[in-house]
Design an enzyme around this catalytic site. Sequence first.
Site, PDB file in Angstrom:
ATOM      1  N   ARG A  57      66.051 -47.012  -0.749  1.00 19.01           N
ATOM      2  CA  ARG A  57      67.415 -46.551  -1.024  1.00 19.01           C
ATOM      3  C   ARG A  57      67.763 -46.731  -2.505  1.00 19.01           C
ATOM      4  O   ARG A  57      68.440 -45.882  -3.111  1.00 19.01           O
ATOM      5  CB  ARG A  57      68.408 -47.321  -0.156  1.00 19.01           C
ATOM      6  N   HIS A  61      69.300 -43.901  -5.182  1.00 20.24           N
ATOM      7  CA  HIS A  61      70.532 -44.096  -5.941  1.00 20.24           C
ATOM      8  C   HIS A  61      70.273 -44.130  -7.442  1.00 20.24           C
ATOM      9  O   HIS A  61      71.172 -43.841  -8.227  1.00 20.24           O
ATOM     10  CB  HIS A  61      71.235 -45.376  -5.482  1.00 20.24           C
ATOM     11  N   VAL A  65      71.326 -40.250 -10.037  1.00 21.44           N
ATOM     12  CA  VAL A  65      72.323 -40.432 -11.101  1.00 21.44           C
ATOM     13  C   VAL A  65      71.587 -40.703 -12.411  1.00 21.44           C
ATOM     14  O   VAL A  65      70.902 -41.709 -12.531  1.00 21.44           O
ATOM     15  CB  VAL A  65      73.279 -41.602 -10.788  1.00 21.44           C
ATOM     16  N   GLY A  67      68.951 -39.453 -13.399  1.00 21.76           N
ATOM     17  CA  GLY A  67      67.504 -39.348 -13.267  1.00 21.76           C
ATOM     18  C   GLY A  67      66.862 -40.697 -12.987  1.00 21.76           C
ATOM     19  O   GLY A  67      67.526 -41.739 -12.964  1.00 21.76           O
ATOM     20  N   ASP A  69      65.632 -43.445 -14.153  1.00 15.80           N
ATOM     21  CA  ASP A  69      65.567 -44.166 -15.432  1.00 15.80           C
ATOM     22  C   ASP A  69      66.101 -45.590 -15.352  1.00 15.80           C
ATOM     23  O   ASP A  69      66.381 -46.214 -16.372  1.00 15.80           O
ATOM     24  CB  ASP A  69      66.331 -43.396 -16.509  1.00 15.80           C
ATOM     25  N   GLU A  80      77.068 -48.115 -13.106  1.00  8.21           N
ATOM     26  CA  GLU A  80      76.833 -47.521 -11.783  1.00  8.21           C
ATOM     27  C   GLU A  80      76.960 -48.549 -10.667  1.00  8.21           C
ATOM     28  O   GLU A  80      77.456 -48.245  -9.577  1.00  8.21           O
ATOM     29  CB  GLU A  80      75.449 -46.875 -11.740  1.00  8.21           C
ATOM     30  N   ASN A  86      77.732 -47.958  -4.560  1.00  7.96           N
ATOM     31  CA  ASN A  86      76.526 -48.745  -4.827  1.00  7.96           C
ATOM     32  C   ASN A  86      76.661 -50.211  -4.426  1.00  7.96           C
ATOM     33  O   ASN A  86      75.723 -50.986  -4.631  1.00  7.96           O
ATOM     34  CB  ASN A  86      76.161 -48.665  -6.313  1.00  7.96           C
ATOM     35  N   HIS A 184      65.545 -42.212   6.467  1.00  2.70           N
ATOM     36  CA  HIS A 184      66.455 -42.934   7.365  1.00  2.70           C
ATOM     37  C   HIS A 184      65.734 -43.481   8.592  1.00  2.70           C
ATOM     38  O   HIS A 184      66.369 -44.063   9.474  1.00  2.70           O
ATOM     39  CB  HIS A 184      67.603 -42.023   7.819  1.00  2.70           C
ATOM     40  N   THR A 242      62.609 -47.405  16.322  1.00  2.00           N
ATOM     41  CA  THR A 242      61.569 -48.113  15.565  1.00  2.00           C
ATOM     42  C   THR A 242      62.085 -48.392  14.153  1.00  2.00           C
ATOM     43  O   THR A 242      61.590 -47.836  13.175  1.00  2.00           O
ATOM     44  CB  THR A 242      60.263 -47.294  15.503  1.00  2.00           C
TER      45      THR A 242
END
Length: 319
Positions: A57, A61, A65, A67, A69, A80, A86, A184, A242
């Site tokens: 995840r 994230h 946003v 890229g 980086d 962020e 976040n 997910h 699972t």
Amino acid sequence: MDTIRALVFVFFFAASVSGSLVYNFYEASCPAAELIVRNTVTSTSFQDPSIPAKLLRLLFHDCFVEGCDASVMLEGNNTEQSDPANRSVGGFSVIESAKRVLEVYCPGTVSCADIIALAARDAVEIVGGPMIPIPTGRRDGMVSLASNVRSNIVDTSFTMDDMINHFSTKGLSLVDLVILSGGHTIGTAHCSSFRNRFKEESNGKFSLIDNNTLDSTYGDELMRKCSSVANPSVTVNNDPQTSMLFDNQYYKNLLSNKGLFQSDSVLINDDRTSKLVGDLANDQDLFFQNWAQSFLKLTNVGVKTGDEGEVRVSCATSN
């Protein structure tokens, strides 16, 4: 033979999308870089089984946003991390732990952006997913603004058109959307992230808003866990079957109307994606082969290379 052909295809596919990224980028400057990241992910995941999903995840994230980086790692006011979207993102300490070791062996060499991508790759494999060679050479960004988050992160209440638009701005296709949603299959979610699927009655209890997109028995189970008297920090598994295994159960759940989020359910209820969902539910190898391709594209979104960005000494602060 089929497996060999799939891996060869993945290699050439990766080379075609990697831009300035290079396989074995740290072969000369830090030969143990990928091993150090893998060992860190393995040890922390053994101690805390929730880590793999958090690292995957975290990659999403980060890449969506500014890229891929490591802008999501920067701490401070109005970065962020400070945006509510976040606040539930985890895995930061794992990246920092790997970075500290790398700074001992190879000071100022391995970027936090590469660590995030490698850690997410390793996390998926640790819980049963495919092994994916990925190119490296990303540089760390120097801009991290909370105001950039909401307009770039996919919300769990999004419609199909909303998601298609968001993914397309990142150079990701409709197929990538369906495949990457398969992430997910691991992880958990706070009740607030899917509370929009229920309405609260006058007696304080909840009822399903749409019985056609969510199995009633599954919906009742979710409502019991997320009742108004429950602890607001309670979480449920994204995959009720699972939850600790990276597999194609996510797509089987969609066929049974057991997608946790509205953004999951729309995949089986839209003619543009329903057939692919069915194919993936019936063929895990197909999911893994497609995951390798879409994951590579994700880790290539907006990368900075060469003279762009920097290699941070600490992932939490710019140099």
